[in-house]
Each structure stands twice: as structure tokens, then as C-alpha cells.
Design a protein around this motif. Structure first.
Motif, PDB file in Angstrom:
ATOM      1  N   TYR A  47       0.982  -1.226   0.099  1.00 28.06           N
ATOM      2  CA  TYR A  47      -0.086  -0.066  -0.025  1.00 28.06           C
ATOM      3  C   TYR A  47       0.795   1.055  -0.079  1.00 28.06           C
ATOM      4  O   TYR A  47       0.590   2.208  -0.635  1.00 28.06           O
ATOM      5  N   HIS A  52      -1.143   4.520  -0.578  1.00 25.19           N
ATOM      6  CA  HIS A  52      -2.128   4.476   0.167  1.00 25.19           C
ATOM      7  C   HIS A  52      -1.859   4.336   1.591  1.00 25.19           C
ATOM      8  O   HIS A  52      -1.558   3.387   2.051  1.00 25.19           O
ATOM      9  N   TRP A  53      -1.887   5.337   2.191  1.00 27.91           N
ATOM     10  CA  TRP A  53      -1.236   5.678   3.488  1.00 27.91           C
ATOM     11  C   TRP A  53      -2.327   4.876   4.636  1.00 27.91           C
ATOM     12  O   TRP A  53      -2.102   3.985   5.611  1.00 27.91           O
ATOM     13  N   ARG A  54      -3.621   5.054   4.358  1.00 24.81           N
ATOM     14  CA  ARG A  54      -4.579   4.662   5.347  1.00 24.81           C
ATOM     15  C   ARG A  54      -4.590   3.305   5.272  1.00 24.81           C
ATOM     16  O   ARG A  54      -4.715   2.338   6.387  1.00 24.81           O
ATOM     17  N   PRO A  55      -4.750   2.568   4.047  1.00 25.32           N
ATOM     18  CA  PRO A  55      -4.691   1.030   4.059  1.00 25.32           C
ATOM     19  C   PRO A  55      -3.368   0.341   4.700  1.00 25.32           C
ATOM     20  O   PRO A  55      -3.409  -0.580   5.318  1.00 25.32           O
ATOM     21  N   ALA A  57      -1.697   1.763   7.123  1.00 21.24           N
ATOM     22  CA  ALA A  57      -1.943   1.679   8.686  1.00 21.24           C
ATOM     23  C   ALA A  57      -2.822   0.794   8.950  1.00 21.24           C
ATOM     24  O   ALA A  57      -2.567   0.112  10.190  1.00 21.24           O
ATOM     25  N   PHE A  58      -3.873   0.600   8.195  1.00 19.16           N
ATOM     26  CA  PHE A  58      -4.858  -0.303   8.700  1.00 19.16           C
ATOM     27  C   PHE A  58      -4.379  -1.917   8.734  1.00 19.16           C
ATOM     28  O   PHE A  58      -4.827  -2.743   9.426  1.00 19.16           O
TER      29      PHE A  58
END
Length: 484
Positions: A47, A52-55, A57-58
Motif C-alpha cells: 500500500y 495508500h497510507w490509510r490502508p 496503517a490499517f
């Protein structure tokens, strides 16, 4: 009907201005394989390559949560869920990369993500393989009954092993816990062996039974039991007798613990006999006889029953003699102590034809003048116990007149009597009354001068008198008592 122009988005209204195209370089180009490899690290690297930083981190948070859940619950379902999470991340990263307008083969990204993924997964694989090796050693040690080795092997497990293979190492924790319980049981049994406390013995066996009820602990329980049984007999024979007696009476459970009964059968007879001997040396004759009798009752066919019968006989004699001595010590006259409650002593010399030594009790005014060879102060040496009462007038021998100093015409007439002594004669061997009920001692009468004292105004004379006795007179009177 109007149709949208070629290339126009049919979802947009006719005549609307076209959306501006994504300018090149806004999102970094990415290799789908590299994205998949990056997400295979479970750290969301794919990611990050896609921007895609949010995915990303998730992905990290989800991976950490699943690892923590797996380590805490050691459930296989958690590992399955983690595997699905890993596969989903790989597939999702590859799918997102393929949707990119600019994608292609980028060897640098592939090499980098592969290195990161290998750096993450390889230690996990190695830790899991090591976890299997540790648990193999734990299970092997338990199978051989070696709790010490099993605990030492499980002690090599650390947090990394639990992250990489919690379900693999978790059974070893149960083995360690069982071994700790067995260690406490062994300590309790050892304490019972030191002091013969059957309550400790019962507590120790209760723990062994509980651990044995859990699968796979038969050898370790057997090892603790064997170590305890190997310590029998203990240094104290009476403690050994108490322990083996408890083991013999224990209800069979049809498992490894029943071996204790076989050890008891081999050890208890000798322990009971030696305990009886030790108690005899301590003058604890009642307890000693009980130990000997226990051997005869429980093992009537044992090779040492002859010794036990001899012990019972010896203890019985000691008990009887002790009772006789107690009664003799409490005798103050012919109506108390032994003279009132005679008891038998089976070890006394038999009362048969011939002369016998006697223990003279009660009033010893005359019996104390008998020859020493007739008397004894030790009940163990006497064949008879003679209780002598207070001397009293016996048969009249002679009546004489004595001059009265107050009146020459009223002389004193004095009758002299033999010395009659009431007797209770007992055969010490049986405690039964035998012999004469009295003796009368003869002697001299009517001396030329009779001295006496009177009190008050009137002199009524000396009254009846006993004959004066010599030693030979006393011997003649008592000879029928001590000779049969």
C-alpha cells in the motif's frame, strides 16, 4: 434518440464539461507483483508503494491485533484468520496495482519488497520451526517421565515463539504446570516420609491422582511415585510402618498408583517388626504389642511371623509386669494396691512343689524378719505375693498370774496368745489366691516379770499378751506359706 458522443461518459449529463485527466506523476507507478510482495510482509508495504497510507496503517494495526490475539489465545482459528488476512492483503495489493494507469515490471521494487518480506517472514518461519523442536523435546521428556528436562525445554520459549507459533508451544505450558504440581506433590510425599504423617501422604497422592487424570502424564506421575517408593523403608521403622499401612489400605484405582500396594506388601512386615522392637526398647509395650499383632493379622503366612509371635509374648510379659509393679507401688496395707486387686504375671516362676521366693506386702513387722532367701523386692523374681495383715491374738497358749503392786490379794491374770497374722497369698503367675489364710506364730509365754504401763487412776492390769517370738518361730510359721 440522441446517443452520447464516442468517448463521453454515459453517466455524465450531455453537454457537461469533461473531468480533468489525472496528471501524470500524481500517484507513483507500481509493479503489481511488487505490491503483492510488499503486502505479503503483513506490514502494508504494498500500500505504501501505491501511495495508500490509510490502508497501510490499517494493515499494520490489523496484523498486530491478529498476532496479539493468536499469542494470547493460542487458537488455531486465529492462525487461520491471520493466514486469510495475509492472503487477502496480497490479493488486494496486486489488484490495486493492476488498476493503475501506469503499471509495469519494476525489478527494483520487486527486489526491495521481496527483501523486506523475507526479512519479516523468514524469522517467523524459523521461530515456528524452533517451536516445533522445543515441543518435541518437551513431549519426549514427558514421555520418559523426566519433568526436569521438560520444564527446561519449555523454558526456552519466549515471546517470539508465541507470536510465530502460539498453538505449537501452548501445550508445553500445560506440561510445565503439571510438572510444578508434581514437584509440590513430591515435596509433600518427602515430608510424609520424614515424619510418617499420613495426612501429608494423602495430600500428595491426591495431587498425583489429579495430574494423572490429565492425558499424557502417566510417566511423570509414575516417576514421582517411584522416587517416593524408592525411599522406603525410611530411617524410622515406625514411620515406615505407618506409611506402608496407609499404602496397603488405599483403595485401588487401577492405574500406575496401585504400584504402591506392592511396595507396601514387601516393606510393611519388616517395618512392623522393627518398629515393635524399637518400641520395646523405649518401654512402650502396648504400642509394641500392637505392631507385632498387626503383622500377624495382616501377613499370617509371612516368614517372620515367628519373630512377631515372640514379640507379642515379650510385650505381653512386659505389660503384665508393669501392671504388677504399679499395683505393688500402690500397696500400703493388706487391703490396698495389689492386695486388693491382684494381677497375673505370666513370666513369674511357676508355683509348684518346693520352696518359692515371695514378695511380702502389707504389715512387715514379722515378715521383715524372714530370711533374705525367702524374700524379694522385685516382682519379676517372685513366685508368690504375700499380703500380711496386722498381727492379732491367736490361739491361747498359757495364762499366768502376776503380783499386783496395788493389792497383793488381787493378782493380774494374763493370758498369752500366739501371734495370728491374716494373710492373702497369691500365685503371681496367675494372680489367683492360694495357700493359707493365716499363720500363727508361737513363742515364749509367762515371763517372770511383765512390764506394762497404765493410764488413769485404776490399774486394770496388762490384759492379754502376745507370746514373745524368735526368728525361728517366725520361720516355722511362714515355712508352709513359701513351700508347697
Amino acid at each position: 434518440m440522441n446517443h452520447p458522443a464516442y468517448g463521453q461518459d454515459p453517466r455524465r449529463p450531455a453537454g457537461a464539461p469533461p473531468e480533468p485527466a489525472e496528471p501524470p506523476g500524481t500517484r507513483p507507478p507500481c509493479d503489481p507483483v511488487a505490491a503483492a510482495l510488499g503486502n505479503a510482509s503483513l506490514l502494508g508495504i504494498g500500500y505504501l508503494l501505491l501511495g495508500h497510507w490509510r490502508p497501510a496503517a490499517f494493515a499494520v494495526i490489523g496484523t498486530g491485533g491478529l498476532l496479539a490475539l493468536t499469542a494470547s489465545t493460542a487458537g488455531t482459528w486465529c492462525e487461520v484468520l491471520l493466514l486469510l488476512w495475509w492472503a487477502a492483503g496480497i490479493a488486494h495489493g496486486r489488484l490495486l496495482a493492476r488498476r493503475r494507469a501506469e503499471h509495469g515490471v519494476r525489478h527494483g521494487q520487486r527486489a526491495g519488497t521481496l527483501a523486506v518480506t523475507v526479512a519479516v517472514l523468514l524469522p517467523a518461519v524459523l521461530l515456528r520451526a524452533d517451536a516445533y523442536g522445543i515441543e518435541d523435546r518437551v513431549n519426549g521428556a514427558r514421555a520418559s517421565g523426566d519433568c526436569g528436562t521438560a520444564v527446561a525445554a519449555q523454558g526456552e520459549v519466549w515471546f517470539g515463539h508465541r507470536l510465530a507459533g502460539a498453538p505449537v508451544v501452548e501445550p508445553g505450558d500445560a506440561v510445565v504446570e503439571a510438572c510444578h504440581r508434581l514437584e509440590r506433590a513430591a515435596s509433600t510425599l518427602a515430608e510424609a516420609g520424614r515424619d510418617g504423617n499420613t495426612e501429608d501422604l494423602e495430600r500428595g497422592f491426591r495431587v498425583l491422582t489429579d495430574v494423572l487424570g490429565e492425558p499424557g502424564n502417566g510417566r511423570t506421575v509414575g516417576a514421582v511415585l517411584d522416587a517416593f517408593l524408592d525411599g522406603l523403608p525410611t530411617e524410622d521403622s515406625c514411620d515406615t510402618a505407618d506409611i506402608t499401612g496407609w499404602l496397603r489400605d488405599r483403595e485401588p484405582t487401577r492405574d500406575v498408583l496401585d504400584r504402591a500396594a506392592d511396595t507396601a506388601a514387601r516393606t510393611e512386615p519388616a517395618a512392623a517388626l522393627e518398629c515393635g522392637d524399637d518400641l520395646m526398647a523405649e518401654d512402650a509395650w502396648q504400642q509394641a504389642r500392637a505392631r507385632y499383632q498387626h503383622l500377624l493379622d495382616e501377613y499370617p503366612d509371612h516368614a517372620r511371623t515367628g519373630e512377631a509371635r515372640g514379640g507379642v509374648r515379650k510385650a505381653t510379659l512386659a505389660i503384665e509386669l508393669d501392671e504388677v509393679r504399679r499395683l505393688v507401688e500402690n500397696t500400703s496395707d493388706a487391703e490396698s494396691g495389689y492386695c486388693d486387686t491382684p494381677a497375673g504375671y505370666s513370666g513369674a516362676p511357676p508355683y509348684r512343689k518346693g520352696s518359692h521366693r515371695a514378695l511380702f506386702l502389707g504389715d512387715t513387722e514379722y515378715t521383715g524378719r524372714l530370711p533374705g532367701s525367702w524374700r524379694t523386692g522385685d516382682p519379676a523374681e517372685a513366685a508368690l505375693v504375700v499380703c500380711a495383715g496386722t498381727a492379732e491374738n491367736g490361739a491361747a497358749v498359757e495364762t499366768c498370774s502376776y503380783e499386783n503392786e496395788k493389792s497383793a490379794y488381787l493378782p493380774h491374770r494374763v493370758t498369752f496368745h500366739k501371734v495370728r497374722i491374716p494373710l492373702k497369698v497369691y500365685e503371681l503367675r496367675t494372680g489367683k489366691r492360694v495357700g493359707p489364710r493365716q499363720v500363727q506364730i508361737g513363742g515364749g509365754s509367762c515371763p517372770r516379770v511383765l512390764h506394762y504401763e497404765y493410764y488413769g487412776t485404776y490399774d486394770y492390769g496388762p490384759g492379754d499378751q502376745l507370746v514373745s517370738t524368735a526368728g525361728s518361730d517366725v520361720r516355722d510359721a511362714f515355712r508352709p506359706v513359701v513351700r508347697r
